[in-house]
Motif scaffolding. Structure first.
Motif: not given
Length: 347
Positions: A75-77, A79-104
């Protein structure tokens, strides 16, 4: 793989939310130095906001939100100053409902998308303009004929109906161009290959132009025999030849020379080259790089500026090439080469 080799920005945060990876593309896209981002909390290193001004990481809460979430779509997000970027994120967990170990997080600039949006806007504006004129004419003449049929002579009726017919053909051509552009851009241009005699096709187009009123002495056709048998879509080849010859007649001057000859051998591939040149003013050097782009017009004498874009798409769909340059007579010179391309079942 070295993260700096990736074309898109890559930001990785650990289980505590601190940035552990901030590649070169991310630094370029965000204008944030890598040293200023590494080791800092993600929300500080990458202070994103949505288009309503809400802080993105507080809104999505990747570490404390639903344990079933796997990421965020692009999606469009901002940054400070109005700079537009396209951002997507992936939550990496050790198990399907476990805590987030890495955010990519993947970052992309918006320039390419903006160019694409502008191109579509220009296409819509051009189509609307090109459709309005003939449809206004068709509506005007048909309404006049329906309301006052008895007041016109047969010659007047014929003239108005011929104008309606010509404008209907213009609309049909525009719709055909739009369909061709859609198929070319999506890679769905279908080719029905069969043996094509390019020399005969050229002669046929020249005869059609002379029958339409062009001086036969304006055309010079040269054919170098023997020519290899080219397998191509005859309708698409006619479209290419028709566009190049009509452009040479409409925008060029003097003799229009069409040369059909075997293409220079490249490894084991054979083909046929067709060259169309005129003796007009030619195309300025600074414009040659834009000739095959959408909406390029060599002059202000009408046209949508889509024809050469479609010609290039058709030739390349056949596995061929097309170039533009300056001819011996000083005018424009277009040369396309179609490879033999024998269908697989014939080999």
């Amino acid at each position: 793989m070295d993260p700096d080799d990736l074309p898109d920005g890559l930001v990785v945060a650990d289980e505590t939310g601190r940035v552990t990876c901030f590649n070169a593309a991310a630094a370029r896209i965000t204008a944030v130095p890598r040293a200023a981002a590494l080791g800092r909390p993600l929300a500080h290193a990458l202070p994103l906001e949505d288009l309503k001004g809400r802080r993105w990481w507080e809104l999505t809460d990747p570490y404390g939100g639903l344990a079933t979430r796997v990421g965020q779509p692009e999606r469009h997000l901002l940054l400070p100053g109005g700079r537009e970027v396209l951002v997507s994120a992936r939550y990496v967990r050790d198990s399907p409902t476990g805590p987030v170990r890495r955010l990519v997080v993947s970052l992309r600039g918006t320039e390419a998308r903006r160019r694409n949006e502008r191109s579509h806007a220009e296409l819509i504006a051009t189509v609307a303009h090109e459709l309005r004129s003939p449809l206004t004419s068709v509506k005007g003449f048909t309404a006049t004929l329906l309301a006052k049929w008895e007041r016109f002579t047969d010659d007047q009726k014929r003239l108005m109906l011929e104008t309606v017919d010509a404008d209907a053909n213009r609309v049909t051509r525009l719709i055909t161009e739009l369909l061709d552009i859609s198929r070319i851009d999506s890679g769905r241009l279908e080719l029905r290959r069969q043996p094509v005699d390019l020399s005969a096709a050229v002669e046929r187009h020249v005869q059609a132009l002379t029958a339409a009123g062009q001086d036969p002495g304006r055309f010079l056709v040269r054919t170098c025999q023997p020519l290899p048998v080219v397998w191509a879509d005859p309708d698409k080849v006619d479209q290419v030849l028709g566009n190049l010859l009509e452009n040479a007649v409409r925008h060029g001057e003097g003799t229009v020379t069409i040369e059909v000859a075997p293409a220079p051998a490249k490894s084991d591939e054979k083909g046929t080259a067709v060259t169309v040149s005129d003796e007009g003013a030619g195309i300025p050097e600074e414009s040659m790089a834009r000739v095959f782009t959408r909406f390029w017009r060599g002059s202000k004498r009408g046209g949508t500026g889509l024809g050469l874009y479609i010609v290039k798409g058709i030739v390349e769909a056949h596995g061929g090439t097309i170039t533009v340059g300056r001819g011996p007579g000083g005018g424009a010179e277009f040369r396309f080469i179609l490879p033999v391309s024998t269908p697989a079942y014939m080999k």
